[in-house]
Design a protein around this motif. Structure first.
Motif, PDB file in Angstrom:
ATOM      1  N   ALA A 253      18.188 -18.175  -4.265  1.00 38.74           N
ATOM      2  CA  ALA A 253      16.839 -18.311  -4.831  1.00 38.74           C
ATOM      3  C   ALA A 253      16.155 -16.953  -4.936  1.00 38.74           C
ATOM      4  CB  ALA A 253      16.013 -19.268  -3.983  1.00 38.74           C
ATOM      5  N   ILE A 254      16.334 -16.104  -3.923  1.00 33.84           N
ATOM      6  CA  ILE A 254      15.740 -14.767  -3.980  1.00 33.84           C
ATOM      7  C   ILE A 254      16.435 -13.921  -5.033  1.00 33.84           C
ATOM      8  CG2 ILE A 254      15.320 -12.662  -2.673  1.00 33.84           C
ATOM      9  CD1 ILE A 254      15.024 -14.399  -0.181  1.00 33.84           C
ATOM     10  N   PHE A 255      17.746 -14.086  -5.164  1.00 32.48           N
ATOM     11  CA  PHE A 255      18.484 -13.374  -6.216  1.00 32.48           C
ATOM     12  C   PHE A 255      17.841 -13.645  -7.576  1.00 32.48           C
ATOM     13  CE2 PHE A 255      21.706 -13.272  -9.525  1.00 32.48           C
ATOM     14  CZ  PHE A 255      22.345 -12.060  -9.299  1.00 32.48           C
ATOM     15  N   TYR A 256      17.550 -14.891  -7.862  1.00 35.22           N
ATOM     16  CA  TYR A 256      16.924 -15.229  -9.140  1.00 35.22           C
ATOM     17  C   TYR A 256      15.475 -14.756  -9.201  1.00 35.22           C
ATOM     18  CZ  TYR A 256      20.986 -18.080 -10.315  1.00 35.22           C
ATOM     19  OH  TYR A 256      22.258 -18.506 -10.621  1.00 35.22           O
ATOM     20  N   GLN A 257      14.790 -14.785  -8.068  1.00 35.45           N
ATOM     21  CA  GLN A 257      13.418 -14.295  -8.028  1.00 35.45           C
ATOM     22  C   GLN A 257      13.354 -12.825  -8.447  1.00 35.45           C
ATOM     23  OE1 GLN A 257      11.532 -14.577  -4.140  1.00 35.45           O
ATOM     24  NE2 GLN A 257      10.230 -12.827  -4.618  1.00 35.45           N
ATOM     25  N   LEU A 258      14.374 -12.066  -8.074  1.00 37.84           N
ATOM     26  CA  LEU A 258      14.399 -10.640  -8.372  1.00 37.84           C
ATOM     27  C   LEU A 258      14.803 -10.328  -9.804  1.00 37.84           C
ATOM     28  CD1 LEU A 258      16.112  -9.208  -5.151  1.00 37.84           C
ATOM     29  CD2 LEU A 258      13.665  -9.245  -5.701  1.00 37.84           C
ATOM     30  N   ASP A 259      15.070 -11.341 -10.607  1.00 38.12           N
ATOM     31  CA  ASP A 259      15.650 -11.106 -11.924  1.00 38.12           C
ATOM     32  C   ASP A 259      14.773 -10.217 -12.802  1.00 38.12           C
ATOM     33  OD1 ASP A 259      17.919 -11.733 -13.695  1.00 38.12           O
ATOM     34  OD2 ASP A 259      16.366 -12.655 -14.953  1.00 38.12           O
ATOM     35  N   ALA A 260      13.471 -10.431 -12.791  1.00 37.23           N
ATOM     36  CA  ALA A 260      12.587  -9.610 -13.626  1.00 37.23           C
ATOM     37  C   ALA A 260      12.617  -8.151 -13.193  1.00 37.23           C
ATOM     38  CB  ALA A 260      11.161 -10.155 -13.568  1.00 37.23           C
ATOM     39  N   ALA A 261      12.573  -7.915 -11.883  1.00 34.51           N
ATOM     40  CA  ALA A 261      12.652  -6.543 -11.378  1.00 34.51           C
ATOM     41  C   ALA A 261      14.011  -5.932 -11.693  1.00 34.51           C
ATOM     42  CB  ALA A 261      12.398  -6.522  -9.877  1.00 34.51           C
ATOM     43  N   ARG A 262      15.074  -6.720 -11.537  1.00 34.95           N
ATOM     44  CA  ARG A 262      16.422  -6.239 -11.831  1.00 34.95           C
ATOM     45  C   ARG A 262      16.553  -5.833 -13.295  1.00 34.95           C
ATOM     46  NH1 ARG A 262      18.824 -10.621 -10.491  1.00 34.95           N
ATOM     47  NH2 ARG A 262      18.958 -10.064  -8.283  1.00 34.95           N
ATOM     48  N   LYS A 263      16.016  -6.669 -14.180  1.00 35.15           N
ATOM     49  CA  LYS A 263      16.090  -6.350 -15.609  1.00 35.15           C
ATOM     50  C   LYS A 263      15.229  -5.138 -15.947  1.00 35.15           C
ATOM     51  CE  LYS A 263      17.441 -10.943 -17.192  1.00 35.15           C
ATOM     52  NZ  LYS A 263      17.011 -12.233 -17.784  1.00 35.15           N
ATOM     53  N   ALA A 264      14.107  -4.988 -15.279  1.00 30.82           N
ATOM     54  CA  ALA A 264      13.284  -3.802 -15.491  1.00 30.82           C
ATOM     55  C   ALA A 264      14.028  -2.547 -15.051  1.00 30.82           C
ATOM     56  CB  ALA A 264      11.970  -3.933 -14.728  1.00 30.82           C
ATOM     57  N   ARG A 311       6.905  -1.300 -12.869  1.00 30.77           N
ATOM     58  CA  ARG A 311       5.806  -1.946 -12.148  1.00 30.77           C
ATOM     59  C   ARG A 311       5.685  -3.417 -12.554  1.00 30.77           C
ATOM     60  NH1 ARG A 311       1.008  -0.370  -9.526  1.00 30.77           N
ATOM     61  NH2 ARG A 311       1.333   1.854  -9.975  1.00 30.77           N
ATOM     62  N   ARG A 312       5.757  -3.694 -13.846  1.00 31.06           N
ATOM     63  CA  ARG A 312       5.642  -5.076 -14.311  1.00 31.06           C
ATOM     64  C   ARG A 312       6.810  -5.924 -13.824  1.00 31.06           C
ATOM     65  NH1 ARG A 312       3.539  -4.137 -20.592  1.00 31.06           N
ATOM     66  NH2 ARG A 312       1.375  -3.640 -20.044  1.00 31.06           N
ATOM     67  N   GLY A 313       7.994  -5.334 -13.768  1.00 36.87           N
ATOM     68  CA  GLY A 313       9.142  -6.078 -13.253  1.00 36.87           C
ATOM     69  C   GLY A 313       8.953  -6.477 -11.810  1.00 36.87           C
ATOM     70  N   GLN A 314       8.440  -5.554 -11.000  1.00 35.12           N
ATOM     71  CA  GLN A 314       8.159  -5.882  -9.600  1.00 35.12           C
ATOM     72  C   GLN A 314       7.081  -6.954  -9.485  1.00 35.12           C
ATOM     73  OE1 GLN A 314       7.384  -2.614  -6.985  1.00 35.12           O
ATOM     74  NE2 GLN A 314       9.459  -1.784  -7.150  1.00 35.12           N
ATOM     75  N   GLU A 315       6.051  -6.822 -10.281  1.00 37.41           N
ATOM     76  CA  GLU A 315       4.982  -7.824 -10.238  1.00 37.41           C
ATOM     77  C   GLU A 315       5.512  -9.201 -10.596  1.00 37.41           C
ATOM     78  OE1 GLU A 315       1.226  -4.888 -11.478  1.00 37.41           O
ATOM     79  OE2 GLU A 315       2.277  -6.087 -13.002  1.00 37.41           O
ATOM     80  N   ALA A 316       6.339  -9.284 -11.638  1.00 34.85           N
ATOM     81  CA  ALA A 316       6.874 -10.574 -12.075  1.00 34.85           C
ATOM     82  C   ALA A 316       7.802 -11.184 -11.035  1.00 34.85           C
ATOM     83  CB  ALA A 316       7.609 -10.411 -13.405  1.00 34.85           C
ATOM     84  N   SER A 317       8.409 -10.341 -10.210  1.00 39.09           N
ATOM     85  CA  SER A 317       9.298 -10.829  -9.154  1.00 39.09           C
ATOM     86  C   SER A 317       8.583 -11.042  -7.830  1.00 39.09           C
ATOM     87  CB  SER A 317      10.467  -9.851  -8.957  1.00 39.09           C
ATOM     88  OG  SER A 317      11.355  -9.907 -10.055  1.00 39.09           O
ATOM     89  N   GLY A 318       7.277 -10.889  -7.825  1.00 37.25           N
ATOM     90  CA  GLY A 318       6.512 -11.130  -6.600  1.00 37.25           C
ATOM     91  C   GLY A 318       6.707 -10.077  -5.540  1.00 37.25           C
ATOM     92  N   LEU A 319       7.011  -8.831  -5.939  1.00 32.48           N
ATOM     93  CA  LEU A 319       7.275  -7.776  -4.973  1.00 32.48           C
ATOM     94  C   LEU A 319       6.022  -6.982  -4.594  1.00 32.48           C
ATOM     95  CD1 LEU A 319      10.693  -6.435  -6.330  1.00 32.48           C
ATOM     96  CD2 LEU A 319      10.286  -7.962  -4.388  1.00 32.48           C
ATOM     97  N   ASN A 320       4.891  -7.299  -5.196  1.00 28.13           N
ATOM     98  CA  ASN A 320       3.601  -6.708  -4.828  1.00 28.13           C
ATOM     99  C   ASN A 320       3.633  -5.182  -4.771  1.00 28.13           C
ATOM    100  OD1 ASN A 320       2.394  -9.318  -4.425  1.00 28.13           O
ATOM    101  ND2 ASN A 320       3.469  -9.432  -2.458  1.00 28.13           N
ATOM    102  N   PRO A 321       3.899  -4.542  -5.891  1.00 29.60           N
ATOM    103  CA  PRO A 321       3.895  -3.076  -5.888  1.00 29.60           C
ATOM    104  C   PRO A 321       2.514  -2.524  -5.563  1.00 29.60           C
ATOM    105  CG  PRO A 321       3.889  -3.915  -8.134  1.00 29.60           C
ATOM    106  CD  PRO A 321       4.133  -5.091  -7.238  1.00 29.60           C
ATOM    107  N   THR A 322       2.467  -1.289  -5.155  1.00 28.28           N
ATOM    108  CA  THR A 322       1.203  -0.646  -4.812  1.00 28.28           C
ATOM    109  C   THR A 322       0.194  -0.763  -5.956  1.00 28.28           C
ATOM    110  OG1 THR A 322       0.164   1.439  -4.176  1.00 28.28           O
ATOM    111  CG2 THR A 322       2.035   1.593  -5.644  1.00 28.28           C
ATOM    112  N   ALA A 323      -1.063  -0.862  -5.589  1.00 30.35           N
ATOM    113  CA  ALA A 323      -2.134  -0.870  -6.588  1.00 30.35           C
ATOM    114  C   ALA A 323      -2.564   0.545  -6.964  1.00 30.35           C
ATOM    115  CB  ALA A 323      -3.337  -1.653  -6.062  1.00 30.35           C
TER     116      ALA A 323
END
Length: 336
Positions: A253-264, A311-323
């Motif tokens: 499930a986490i592997f798929y959650q990271l998909d947006a960040a991975r693609k970024a 940054r958008r990839g991390q946000e889409a994967s719920g990784l909460n990048p720095t503001a």
């Protein structure tokens, strides 16, 4: 100095190479004249806080040997035994690499990631054997062999470092303790072959998270590193733990959650002609709390379009990048 002998290197590796190891990249002062020690200490502490078991002190940047020695020494001091430090053995010549290896060993590194210089152009696997054995013979540290297309050995063998070559090195060098299995990339056949042939003798690392997470659910893979996983913050060490506990559904499930960040990550120019964009890696880690800050020129660059995508990839994967605004990356979190 390492707390084991050369003959104990494989036992040490079997015990300590259990988890995920990232990479930290040295930060220079704002005038680019000195190593920023505070930044190094920050990155080591962040690495530990994220759950990594070790880190590579990256040498593949514009840094002198004296500065690299300082980098390793500071990282070892800050780690204080909480993680192990990996020496990045990619300098200009065999002689330079042996000198750097001795410096890193004296500074407290515990593992060697053995690479090859850009002007090393072997005519045969025998030449690769000779170079590799000379490095292994020059140190008591555990050595991680590193088959990967980067070295250009694919013209000699499609696996980059052939099975007979690896067999000889394991037999002849008691401190060959691990293999970072990226030979024949992007295909996984060579990595599977290496695991099948040698996993009972040395530690086999699957360093690419998109390969490690599925493969480790099928075959025992004790180590994932060294790699760019600072981009995912503390997530990959958590996934590693889930896999070790047999909680494969949660890991998947986490592997798929990271998909947006991975693609970024895959959408931006990470490397070209065998040289990784370390400034890009530095930005990716900065999004997750690492120091960021100056790298001495020459270096590849990171542009606004790349920062936006990452940054958008991390946000889409719920990784909460720095503001923090991206302009702060160029200064770093511990400016000197």
């Amino acid at each position: 100095m390492a707390g084991y002998t050369k003959k104990e290197a494989r036992d040490w590796a079997r015990e300590r190479l259990q988890g995920v190891a990232n990479v930290i990249i040295p930060t220079m002062t704002s005038d680019f004249k000195h190593l920023n020690e505070a930044a190094v200490r920050h990155d080591v502490d962040t690495t530990i806080g994220h759950g990594f078991v070790g880190t590579l002190t990256c040498s593949e940047v514009a840094i002198t040997l004296d500065e690299y020695e300082q980098f390793v020494r500071v990282a070892v001091d800050q780690a204080a035994g909480r993680i192990f430090i990996v020496h990045h053995a990619v300098f200009n010549t065999l002689e330079d690499n042996i000198e750097a290896l001795k410096v890193a060993e004296a500074a407290g590194a515990e593992l060697v990631l053995l690479g090859y210089p850009p002007y090393f152009y072997p005519k045969s696997m025998e030449d690769v054997y000779t170079y590799t054995k000379a490095v292994c013979d020059a140190t008591d540290l555990a050595v991680m062999l590193f088959p990967i297309p980067t070295w250009g050995f694919g013209r000699l063998d499609p696996s980059d470092m052939s099975l007979p070559l690896l067999r000889r090195l394991i037999d002849d060098c008691p401190n060959v303790a691990a293999i970072k299995a990226e030979g024949g990339a992007p295909h996984i056949m060579a990595a599977i072959e290496v695991h099948r042939a040698f996993h009972k003798e040395v530690v086999i690392s699957s360093p690419m998270e998109h390969e490690y997470v599925p493969l480790a659910q099928l075959i025992p893979i004790p180590f994932c590193g060294t790699n760019y996983s600072a981009f995912y913050g503390p997530v990959l060490p958590k996934v590693y733990k889930l896999i070790q506990e047999g909680r494969f559904d949660e890991a998947t499930a986490i592997f798929y959650q990271l998909d947006a960040a991975r693609k970024a990550f895959g959408s931006v120019p990470q490397a070209g002609n065998g040289l990784i964009n370390r400034m890009m890696w530095k930005y990716e880690g900065w999004l997750q709390g690492y120091n960021g800050g100056p790298l001495r020129h020459p270096t590849a660059r990171v542009y606004s379009r790349d920062m936006v995508a990452l940054r958008r990839g991390q946000e889409a994967s719920g990784l909460n990048p720095t503001a923090d605004a991206d302009e702060a990356f160029f200064v770093g979190r511990n400016p000197r």
